[in-house]
Design a protein around this motif. Sequence first.
Motif, mmCIF file in Angstrom:
data_model
loop_
_atom_site.group_PDB
_atom_site.id
_atom_site.type_symbol
_atom_site.label_atom_id
_atom_site.label_comp_id
_atom_site.label_asym_id
_atom_site.label_seq_id
_atom_site.Cartn_x
_atom_site.Cartn_y
_atom_site.Cartn_z
ATOM 1 N N GLU A 1 0.835 -1.202 0.000
ATOM 2 C CA GLU A 1 0.000 0.000 0.000
ATOM 3 C C GLU A 1 0.870 1.251 0.000
ATOM 4 O OE1 GLU A 1 -3.428 2.334 2.608
ATOM 5 O OE2 GLU A 1 -3.014 0.220 3.024
ATOM 6 N N ALA A 2 1.914 1.262 0.819
ATOM 7 C CA ALA A 2 2.794 2.437 0.881
ATOM 8 C C ALA A 2 3.477 2.684 -0.459
ATOM 9 C CB ALA A 2 3.836 2.249 1.978
ATOM 10 N N LEU A 3 3.977 1.628 -1.077
ATOM 11 C CA LEU A 3 4.679 1.769 -2.346
ATOM 12 C C LEU A 3 3.737 2.205 -3.466
ATOM 13 C CD1 LEU A 3 7.099 -1.258 -2.195
ATOM 14 C CD2 LEU A 3 7.770 1.052 -2.892
ATOM 15 N N SER A 4 2.577 1.573 -3.547
ATOM 16 C CA SER A 4 1.654 1.923 -4.624
ATOM 17 C C SER A 4 1.130 3.349 -4.437
ATOM 18 C CB SER A 4 0.496 0.919 -4.693
ATOM 19 O OG SER A 4 -0.130 0.759 -3.439
ATOM 20 N N TRP A 5 0.896 3.765 -3.186
ATOM 21 C CA TRP A 5 0.485 5.151 -2.938
ATOM 22 C C TRP A 5 1.588 6.113 -3.341
ATOM 23 C CZ3 TRP A 5 -2.601 9.038 -2.258
ATOM 24 C CH2 TRP A 5 -2.172 10.184 -1.591
ATOM 25 N N ALA A 6 2.842 5.766 -3.033
ATOM 26 C CA ALA A 6 3.953 6.646 -3.391
ATOM 27 C C ALA A 6 4.073 6.777 -4.911
ATOM 28 C CB ALA A 6 5.259 6.113 -2.798
ATOM 29 N N ILE A 7 3.856 5.686 -5.634
ATOM 30 C CA ILE A 7 3.903 5.740 -7.098
ATOM 31 C C ILE A 7 2.780 6.629 -7.619
ATOM 32 C CG2 ILE A 7 3.572 4.386 -9.209
ATOM 33 C CD1 ILE A 7 4.961 2.039 -7.722
ATOM 34 N N VAL A 8 1.587 6.444 -7.092
ATOM 35 C CA VAL A 8 0.442 7.259 -7.507
ATOM 36 C C VAL A 8 0.707 8.740 -7.262
ATOM 37 C CG1 VAL A 8 -1.929 7.831 -6.850
ATOM 38 C CG2 VAL A 8 -1.311 5.457 -7.293
ATOM 39 N N GLY A 9 1.384 9.048 -6.142
ATOM 40 C CA GLY A 9 1.589 10.438 -5.763
ATOM 41 C C GLY A 9 2.782 11.124 -6.386
ATOM 42 N N GLN A 10 3.524 10.422 -7.231
ATOM 43 C CA GLN A 10 4.710 11.025 -7.830
ATOM 44 C C GLN A 10 4.351 12.217 -8.714
ATOM 45 O OE1 GLN A 10 6.436 7.787 -9.969
ATOM 46 N NE2 GLN A 10 7.439 6.892 -8.199
ATOM 47 N N GLN A 11 5.021 13.357 -8.466
ATOM 48 C CA GLN A 11 4.984 14.535 -9.337
ATOM 49 C C GLN A 11 3.588 15.122 -9.541
ATOM 50 O OE1 GLN A 11 7.025 12.943 -12.814
ATOM 51 N NE2 GLN A 11 8.972 13.735 -12.053
ATOM 52 N N VAL A 12 2.692 14.925 -8.552
ATOM 53 C CA VAL A 12 1.381 15.575 -8.595
ATOM 54 C C VAL A 12 1.098 16.128 -7.206
ATOM 55 C CG1 VAL A 12 0.462 14.121 -10.443
ATOM 56 C CG2 VAL A 12 0.132 13.430 -8.055
ATOM 57 N N SER A 13 0.128 17.024 -7.110
ATOM 58 C CA SER A 13 -0.256 17.582 -5.829
ATOM 59 C C SER A 13 -0.926 16.509 -4.968
ATOM 60 C CB SER A 13 -1.228 18.745 -6.024
ATOM 61 O OG SER A 13 -2.469 18.267 -6.524
ATOM 62 N N LEU A 14 -1.033 16.787 -3.664
ATOM 63 C CA LEU A 14 -1.685 15.835 -2.770
ATOM 64 C C LEU A 14 -3.131 15.606 -3.184
ATOM 65 C CD1 LEU A 14 -1.743 14.074 -0.245
ATOM 66 C CD2 LEU A 14 -2.279 16.129 1.090
ATOM 67 N N GLY A 15 -3.838 16.668 -3.545
ATOM 68 C CA GLY A 15 -5.225 16.517 -3.963
ATOM 69 C C GLY A 15 -5.372 15.631 -5.189
ATOM 70 N N ALA A 16 -4.483 15.823 -6.164
ATOM 71 C CA ALA A 16 -4.526 14.995 -7.373
ATOM 72 C C ALA A 16 -4.186 13.548 -7.050
ATOM 73 C CB ALA A 16 -3.561 15.548 -8.412
ATOM 74 N N ALA A 17 -3.234 13.349 -6.141
ATOM 75 C CA ALA A 17 -2.849 11.993 -5.755
ATOM 76 C C ALA A 17 -3.997 11.273 -5.049
ATOM 77 C CB ALA A 17 -1.616 12.034 -4.853
ATOM 78 N N VAL A 18 -4.696 11.976 -4.173
ATOM 79 C CA VAL A 18 -5.831 11.383 -3.469
ATOM 80 C C VAL A 18 -6.931 10.998 -4.461
ATOM 81 C CG1 VAL A 18 -7.710 11.893 -1.859
ATOM 82 C CG2 VAL A 18 -5.355 12.493 -1.256
ATOM 83 N N ALA A 19 -7.200 11.866 -5.417
ATOM 84 C CA ALA A 19 -8.220 11.559 -6.424
ATOM 85 C C ALA A 19 -7.827 10.353 -7.260
ATOM 86 C CB ALA A 19 -8.445 12.772 -7.323
ATOM 87 N N LEU A 20 -6.543 10.250 -7.612
ATOM 88 C CA LEU A 20 -6.071 9.113 -8.400
ATOM 89 C C LEU A 20 -6.134 7.827 -7.576
ATOM 90 C CD1 LEU A 20 -4.886 7.991 -10.961
ATOM 91 C CD2 LEU A 20 -2.631 8.813 -10.242
ATOM 92 N N ARG A 21 -5.784 7.918 -6.307
ATOM 93 C CA ARG A 21 -5.890 6.751 -5.412
ATOM 94 C C ARG A 21 -7.327 6.255 -5.357
ATOM 95 N NH1 ARG A 21 -7.134 5.990 0.183
ATOM 96 N NH2 ARG A 21 -5.799 4.432 1.228
ATOM 97 N N ARG A 22 -8.271 7.195 -5.262
ATOM 98 C CA ARG A 22 -9.687 6.833 -5.202
ATOM 99 C C ARG A 22 -10.109 6.097 -6.474
ATOM 100 N NH1 ARG A 22 -12.055 11.852 -5.367
ATOM 101 N NH2 ARG A 22 -11.244 12.187 -3.268
ATOM 102 N N LYS A 23 -9.681 6.611 -7.627
ATOM 103 C CA LYS A 23 -10.023 5.964 -8.893
ATOM 104 C C LYS A 23 -9.420 4.570 -8.988
ATOM 105 C CE LYS A 23 -10.392 10.306 -11.515
ATOM 106 N NZ LYS A 23 -9.790 11.121 -12.604
ATOM 107 N N LEU A 24 -8.199 4.419 -8.463
ATOM 108 C CA LEU A 24 -7.545 3.109 -8.482
ATOM 109 C C LEU A 24 -8.322 2.105 -7.638
ATOM 110 C CD1 LEU A 24 -5.037 1.363 -9.207
ATOM 111 C CD2 LEU A 24 -3.964 2.247 -7.128
ATOM 112 N N ILE A 25 -8.733 2.522 -6.437
ATOM 113 C CA ILE A 25 -9.498 1.633 -5.559
ATOM 114 C C ILE A 25 -10.812 1.220 -6.222
ATOM 115 C CG2 ILE A 25 -10.738 1.536 -3.354
ATOM 116 C CD1 ILE A 25 -8.557 3.414 -2.223
ATOM 117 N N LEU A 26 -11.494 2.174 -6.841
ATOM 118 C CA LEU A 26 -12.765 1.874 -7.502
ATOM 119 C C LEU A 26 -12.580 0.979 -8.717
ATOM 120 C CD1 LEU A 26 -14.498 5.373 -7.278
ATOM 121 C CD2 LEU A 26 -15.221 3.269 -6.125
ATOM 122 N N ALA A 27 -11.483 1.181 -9.440
ATOM 123 C CA ALA A 27 -11.237 0.356 -10.621
ATOM 124 C C ALA A 27 -11.019 -1.099 -10.239
ATOM 125 C CB ALA A 27 -10.030 0.895 -11.384
#
Length: 317
Positions: free
Chosen positions: A137-163
């Motif tokens: 979970e830590a690694l995949s979250w860190a990959i998702v959050g690379q080079q984007v804002s925290l808000g964008a990373a959270v939104a992408l994490r949400r989409k990943l969980i739903l997918a």
Amino acid sequence: MTAHALHCRLPLPEGFCMADVLAFHRRDPQQLAERTFESDAGTGLDKGLVWKGRPACLEIRVNGAELRARCVIDGVDGANAGDADAQDALAGLVRHMLGLDQPVEAFERAHAGHPQLGPLLARNVGLRVPQAATPFEALSWAIVGQQVSLGAAVALRRKLILAVGRQHSSGLMCYPDASSLLQLDAGALRAAGCSQTKAEALLTLARAEVEGELPLDDWMGRGLQGDASSALPVDEIRARLLAIRGIGPWTVNYALLRGFGWLDGSLHGDAAVRRGLQHLIGSSDRIGEREAERWLAPFSPWRALVAAHLWTLKVGD
């Protein structure tokens, strides 16, 4: 649907701050996979996760100096749950997530007299680093959050969980484990908002764990046997992770902290750490990575814990 619940109780150290844990798990305002609670009766967290291939909901409740935890696992009956080992595993998971074994008292004693860091430590007595449920979970979250804002990373994490779509009977979505993530291909990850590089890095990471090339949970278990700074094979972990395209030093150091509880990672590459350091030392100039690395070096083996204190300053750009 059958379900089985594991239970444990744990004492909490004096001054333990559950608010830090709640803040870490409150990043998604939609509370898709985590729910936090605060009331006169106590505080708590519900987290959706995958427990040995099954959707599960981890419930943590804190009242005073006592913590109670329950993990409700879908599709498992009591006769097949492996209670003795599973109860111990639940206690270990909770201790890990809340950072209960982090030697914060020793760290604070060692640096209480530092002219710049000391006052910050006094403001944040007992600060621990909340951690992800698993290294994956830590690694995949860190990959998702690379080079984007925290808000964008959270939104992408949400989409990943739903997918991925693993849902617990409580209604919470479950943060996917490696096997669950591999149900998606690169195209599905791109449709969920990942770049091609992030999609490939996530799939390579998940495949390596499933195939045993990256024994993430075994590594974490070695760290939990004693002092993580000495027991964890940090150099091996770093070398294997850096061999994956799309994973760089910042991702590795973040994952070592949030996934494995390793407190000596130098997070000088983190922009918020450098902003906090600039504020702490009263510099009129922005702090570069090399300067931050040099400043953090004397605080080994607790450099990541220093970074966590710098995060609390929340200095804007």
